[in-house]
Design a protein around this motif. Structure first.
Motif, PDB file in Angstrom:
ATOM      1  N   ASN A 194      -1.892   1.485  -3.100  1.00 57.12           N
ATOM      2  CA  ASN A 194      -1.922   0.867  -4.435  1.00 57.12           C
ATOM      3  C   ASN A 194      -2.958   1.499  -5.349  1.00 57.12           C
ATOM      4  N   GLU A 241      -8.249   5.463  -5.163  1.00 54.34           N
ATOM      5  CA  GLU A 241      -8.203   5.457  -3.690  1.00 54.34           C
ATOM      6  C   GLU A 241      -7.316   6.604  -3.251  1.00 54.34           C
ATOM      7  N   GLU A 287       0.860  -1.202   0.000  1.00 58.70           N
ATOM      8  CA  GLU A 287       0.000   0.000   0.000  1.00 58.70           C
ATOM      9  C   GLU A 287       0.891   1.245   0.000  1.00 58.70           C
TER      10      GLU A 287
HETATM   11  C1  MAN Z   1      -9.113  -4.069  -1.050  1.00 58.42           C
HETATM   12  C2  MAN Z   1      -9.088  -2.595  -0.741  1.00 58.42           C
HETATM   13  C3  MAN Z   1      -7.841  -1.952  -1.213  1.00 58.42           C
HETATM   14  C4  MAN Z   1      -6.663  -2.706  -0.709  1.00 58.42           C
HETATM   15  C5  MAN Z   1      -6.752  -4.198  -1.050  1.00 58.42           C
HETATM   16  C6  MAN Z   1      -5.608  -4.978  -0.424  1.00 58.42           C
HETATM   17  O1  MAN Z   1      -9.199  -4.236  -2.400  1.00 58.42           O
HETATM   18  O2  MAN Z   1      -9.173  -2.401   0.632  1.00 58.42           O
HETATM   19  O3  MAN Z   1      -7.719  -0.618  -0.799  1.00 58.42           O
HETATM   20  O4  MAN Z   1      -5.478  -2.160  -1.214  1.00 58.42           O
HETATM   21  O5  MAN Z   1      -7.954  -4.676  -0.551  1.00 58.42           O
HETATM   22  O6  MAN Z   1      -5.666  -6.328  -0.832  1.00 58.42           O
END
Ligand code: MAN
Ligand code: CA
Ligand code: CA
Length: 241
Positions: free
Chosen positions: A205, A211, A203
Protein backbone atom coordinates in the motif's frame (compact mmCIF):
# COMPACT_ATOMS: atom_id res chain seq x y z
CA UNK A 1 165.02 -46.92 -4.07
CA UNK A 2 162.53 -47.36 -1.25
CA UNK A 3 162.96 -51.06 -1.53
CA UNK A 4 166.72 -50.70 -1.17
CA UNK A 5 166.51 -48.46 1.88
CA UNK A 6 164.10 -50.88 3.48
CA UNK A 7 166.53 -53.78 3.13
CA UNK A 8 169.29 -51.76 4.53
CA UNK A 9 167.13 -50.89 7.48
CA UNK A 10 166.20 -54.56 7.97
CA UNK A 11 169.82 -55.55 7.86
CA UNK A 12 170.81 -52.94 10.46
CA UNK A 13 168.02 -53.96 12.76
CA UNK A 14 168.90 -57.64 12.55
CA UNK A 15 172.44 -56.75 13.51
CA UNK A 16 171.24 -54.87 16.55
CA UNK A 17 168.98 -57.80 17.39
CA UNK A 18 171.82 -60.17 17.09
CA UNK A 19 173.88 -58.06 19.43
CA UNK A 20 171.08 -57.60 22.02
CA UNK A 21 170.15 -61.31 22.10
CA UNK A 22 173.71 -62.12 22.91
CA UNK A 23 173.81 -59.66 25.81
CA UNK A 24 170.29 -59.88 27.43
CA UNK A 25 166.72 -61.03 27.05
CA UNK A 26 163.98 -58.84 25.74
CA UNK A 27 161.74 -57.27 28.30
CA UNK A 28 158.08 -57.87 27.62
CA UNK A 29 156.37 -54.59 27.14
CA UNK A 30 152.68 -54.84 26.54
CA UNK A 31 151.49 -53.04 23.45
CA UNK A 32 154.84 -51.51 22.81
CA UNK A 33 156.18 -54.05 20.37
CA UNK A 34 155.70 -52.62 16.90
CA UNK A 35 157.83 -54.98 15.03
CA UNK A 36 158.02 -58.74 14.71
CA UNK A 37 161.60 -59.49 13.64
CA UNK A 38 161.13 -62.97 12.31
CA UNK A 39 158.88 -66.01 12.01
CA UNK A 40 155.76 -66.76 9.87
CA UNK A 41 153.06 -64.06 9.39
CA UNK A 42 150.11 -64.42 11.82
CA UNK A 43 146.58 -65.20 10.73
CA UNK A 44 144.21 -62.39 9.80
CA UNK A 45 142.50 -60.59 12.65
CA UNK A 46 138.71 -60.33 13.09
CA UNK A 47 136.84 -57.88 10.83
CA UNK A 48 136.73 -54.39 12.18
CA UNK A 49 133.59 -52.69 13.44
CA UNK A 50 131.07 -51.31 10.95
CA UNK A 51 131.86 -47.87 9.74
CA UNK A 52 129.76 -44.84 10.47
CA UNK A 53 126.56 -44.19 8.46
CA UNK A 54 127.31 -42.37 5.26
CA UNK A 55 125.77 -39.01 4.19
CA UNK A 56 122.22 -38.90 2.86
CA UNK A 57 121.93 -39.62 -0.86
CA UNK A 58 120.55 -37.23 -3.45
CA UNK A 59 116.81 -37.14 -4.25
CA UNK A 60 115.64 -39.78 -6.69
CA UNK A 61 114.03 -38.97 -10.05
CA UNK A 62 110.40 -37.74 -10.13
CA UNK A 63 107.95 -40.72 -10.19
CA UNK A 64 105.23 -41.34 -12.79
CA UNK A 65 101.99 -39.33 -12.56
CA UNK A 66 99.34 -41.11 -10.35
CA UNK A 67 95.82 -42.14 -11.46
CA UNK A 68 92.97 -39.54 -11.34
CA UNK A 69 91.39 -39.19 -7.87
CA UNK A 70 87.69 -39.64 -6.96
CA UNK A 71 85.27 -36.69 -7.57
CA UNK A 72 85.05 -34.19 -4.69
CA UNK A 73 81.94 -33.67 -2.52
CA UNK A 74 79.05 -31.54 -3.89
CA UNK A 75 79.26 -27.83 -3.07
CA UNK A 76 76.68 -25.94 -0.96
CA UNK A 77 73.24 -25.22 -2.53
CA UNK A 78 72.90 -22.00 -4.49
CA UNK A 79 70.68 -19.01 -3.65
CA UNK A 80 66.88 -19.25 -4.04
CA UNK A 81 65.63 -18.56 -7.56
CA UNK A 82 63.20 -15.82 -8.53
CA UNK A 83 59.44 -16.38 -8.27
CA UNK A 84 57.94 -17.78 -11.46
CA UNK A 85 55.18 -16.04 -13.44
CA UNK A 86 51.52 -16.70 -12.68
CA UNK A 87 50.17 -19.74 -14.50
CA UNK A 88 47.10 -19.81 -16.72
CA UNK A 89 43.70 -19.84 -15.12
CA UNK A 90 42.33 -23.37 -14.81
CA UNK A 91 38.93 -24.51 -16.10
CA UNK A 92 35.82 -23.74 -14.08
CA UNK A 93 35.03 -26.48 -11.58
CA UNK A 94 31.61 -28.02 -10.94
CA UNK A 95 29.22 -26.17 -8.61
CA UNK A 96 29.84 -26.93 -4.97
CA UNK A 97 26.30 -27.60 -3.84
CA UNK A 98 25.89 -28.45 -0.17
CA UNK A 99 27.99 -30.64 2.04
CA UNK A 100 26.65 -33.86 3.57
CA UNK A 101 23.20 -33.04 4.89
CA UNK A 102 21.33 -34.95 7.59
CA UNK A 103 18.04 -34.24 9.34
CA UNK A 104 16.78 -35.61 12.62
CA UNK A 105 13.62 -34.47 14.47
CA UNK A 106 13.43 -31.51 12.08
CA UNK A 107 16.97 -30.36 12.90
CA UNK A 108 19.22 -29.98 9.90
CA UNK A 109 22.96 -30.57 9.87
CA UNK A 110 25.29 -29.83 6.94
CA UNK A 111 28.79 -31.29 7.23
CA UNK A 112 28.09 -31.81 10.91
CA UNK A 113 27.08 -28.19 11.53
CA UNK A 114 23.66 -27.82 13.08
CA UNK A 115 21.76 -25.02 11.32
CA UNK A 116 19.14 -24.60 14.06
CA UNK A 117 18.25 -21.93 15.11
CA UNK A 118 20.05 -19.71 12.62
CA UNK A 119 19.56 -21.47 9.33
CA UNK A 120 17.58 -23.83 7.14
CA UNK A 121 18.18 -25.53 3.84
CA UNK A 122 15.67 -25.55 0.99
CA UNK A 123 16.81 -27.52 -2.04
CA UNK A 124 20.33 -26.31 -2.81
CA UNK A 125 19.88 -23.09 -0.88
CA UNK A 126 20.98 -22.38 2.66
CA UNK A 127 19.25 -19.51 4.44
CA UNK A 128 21.06 -18.38 7.53
CA UNK A 129 21.01 -15.37 9.83
CA UNK A 130 23.48 -13.94 12.35
CA UNK A 131 20.47 -12.74 14.37
CA UNK A 132 21.41 -9.14 13.61
CA UNK A 133 19.18 -6.35 12.34
CA UNK A 134 19.79 -3.38 10.09
CA UNK A 135 18.14 -1.04 7.61
CA UNK A 136 17.76 -2.17 4.00
CA UNK A 137 21.14 -0.82 2.79
CA UNK A 138 23.05 -2.31 5.73
CA UNK A 139 21.28 -5.65 5.42
CA UNK A 140 22.02 -5.83 1.68
CA UNK A 141 25.68 -4.91 2.23
CA UNK A 142 26.31 -7.36 5.06
CA UNK A 143 24.63 -10.20 3.18
CA UNK A 144 26.56 -9.43 -0.02
CA UNK A 145 29.87 -9.99 1.74
CA UNK A 146 31.58 -13.31 0.94
CA UNK A 147 29.34 -13.90 -2.06
CA UNK A 148 25.99 -14.12 -0.26
CA UNK A 149 22.76 -12.24 -0.91
CA UNK A 150 19.87 -10.96 1.17
CA UNK A 151 17.37 -13.84 1.08
CA UNK A 152 14.60 -13.48 -1.47
CA UNK A 153 12.11 -16.40 -1.73
CA UNK A 154 11.18 -17.82 -5.15
CA UNK A 155 8.53 -20.20 -3.78
CA UNK A 156 6.49 -21.00 -0.67
CA UNK A 157 9.05 -23.47 0.68
CA UNK A 158 11.75 -20.82 0.68
CA UNK A 159 9.33 -18.29 2.17
CA UNK A 160 8.46 -20.76 4.95
CA UNK A 161 12.13 -21.32 5.72
CA UNK A 162 12.73 -17.57 6.12
CA UNK A 163 9.54 -17.32 8.19
CA UNK A 164 10.75 -20.14 10.45
CA UNK A 165 14.21 -18.63 11.01
CA UNK A 166 12.59 -15.27 11.86
CA UNK A 167 10.22 -17.02 14.28
CA UNK A 168 13.15 -18.68 16.09
CA UNK A 169 14.63 -15.21 16.59
CA UNK A 170 11.22 -13.58 17.32
CA UNK A 171 11.99 -10.84 14.77
CA UNK A 172 10.61 -9.73 11.42
CA UNK A 173 12.97 -10.09 8.46
CA UNK A 174 13.66 -8.07 5.31
CA UNK A 175 13.40 -9.74 1.92
CA UNK A 176 15.66 -8.90 -1.03
CA UNK A 177 12.63 -7.46 -2.82
CA UNK A 178 11.92 -3.74 -3.48
CA UNK A 179 10.12 -1.22 -5.72
CA UNK A 180 12.78 1.50 -5.47
CA UNK A 181 13.18 1.75 -9.25
CA UNK A 182 9.49 1.84 -10.22
CA UNK A 183 6.85 2.51 -7.58
CA UNK A 184 4.44 -0.39 -7.40
CA UNK A 185 6.65 -2.79 -9.36
CA UNK A 186 8.49 -5.07 -6.95
CA UNK A 187 11.60 -6.97 -8.12
CA UNK A 188 14.33 -9.19 -6.71
CA UNK A 189 17.79 -7.64 -6.13
CA UNK A 190 19.04 -9.08 -9.44
CA UNK A 191 16.28 -7.19 -11.28
CA UNK A 192 14.17 -10.32 -11.75
CA UNK A 193 10.39 -9.79 -11.68
CA UNK A 194 8.41 -11.51 -8.93
CA UNK A 195 7.28 -14.97 -9.99
CA UNK A 196 6.07 -15.79 -6.51
CA UNK A 197 4.56 -13.40 -3.92
CA UNK A 198 2.72 -13.74 -0.60
CA UNK A 199 1.28 -10.28 0.13
CA UNK A 200 -0.96 -9.73 3.13
CA UNK A 201 -4.37 -8.42 2.22
CA UNK A 202 -4.36 -4.74 1.17
CA UNK A 203 -0.58 -4.83 0.67
CA UNK A 204 1.52 -3.41 -0.81
CA UNK A 205 0.00 0.00 0.00
CA UNK A 206 3.07 2.27 0.03
CA UNK A 207 1.67 3.87 3.17
CA UNK A 208 3.57 6.02 5.69
CA UNK A 209 4.91 8.26 2.94
CA UNK A 210 6.98 5.75 1.10
CA UNK A 211 7.41 1.96 1.51
CA UNK A 212 9.76 0.34 -1.00
CA UNK A 213 10.98 -2.73 0.92
CA UNK A 214 9.28 -5.92 2.11
CA UNK A 215 8.99 -7.44 5.58
CA UNK A 216 7.60 -10.88 6.46
CA UNK A 217 4.99 -11.11 9.19
CA UNK A 218 5.02 -14.03 11.63
CA UNK A 219 2.21 -15.50 9.51
CA UNK A 220 4.56 -15.57 6.56
CA UNK A 221 2.58 -12.83 4.78
CA UNK A 222 4.34 -9.83 3.20
CA UNK A 223 3.97 -6.11 3.85
CA UNK A 224 5.73 -3.28 2.04
CA UNK A 225 7.75 -1.26 4.56
CA UNK A 226 10.18 1.68 4.82
CA UNK A 227 13.82 1.34 3.67
CA UNK A 228 14.80 2.70 7.06
CA UNK A 229 13.08 0.05 9.13
CA UNK A 230 15.46 -1.98 11.22
CA UNK A 231 14.81 -5.63 10.49
CA UNK A 232 16.45 -9.04 10.77
CA UNK A 233 18.52 -9.94 7.75
CA UNK A 234 18.78 -13.49 6.47
CA UNK A 235 21.49 -14.48 4.07
CA UNK A 236 21.14 -16.82 1.11
CA UNK A 237 24.36 -18.89 0.74
CA UNK A 238 23.11 -21.00 -2.14
CA UNK A 239 22.15 -20.28 -5.76
CA UNK A 240 20.43 -16.92 -6.29
CA UNK A 241 17.31 -18.22 -8.06
C1 MAN B 1 1.50 -0.02 9.23
C2 MAN B 1 2.68 -0.32 8.35
C3 MAN B 1 2.29 -0.42 6.92
C4 MAN B 1 1.16 -1.37 6.78
C5 MAN B 1 -0.01 -1.02 7.71
C6 MAN B 1 -1.10 -2.07 7.64
O1 MAN B 1 1.05 1.24 8.97
O2 MAN B 1 3.26 -1.53 8.72
O3 MAN B 1 3.34 -0.85 6.10
O4 MAN B 1 0.73 -1.41 5.45
O5 MAN B 1 0.49 -0.96 9.00
O6 MAN B 1 -2.20 -1.67 8.43
CA1 CA C 1 6.68 1.57 -2.67
CA1 CA D 1 2.67 -1.50 3.72
Amino acid sequence: MHFHAFHILLLGMSLVQEYNSSQCTCEEKTNTCTFIPCGMPGSNGLPGRDGKEGPKGENGELGLRGAQGLPGKAGPSGPKGEKGSVGERGPTGPSGGQGKQTSLFGLTRIDGVLLFPNGMTVGEKIFKTEGSEGNFETSKAVCSQAGGLLASPRNSAENSAIQQIAAWHKKMPFLGINDIQTEGTFKHLNGEALGYSNWASNEPNNSEGIEDCVEVHSSGKWNDKSLYSCLLYVKNYGPIK
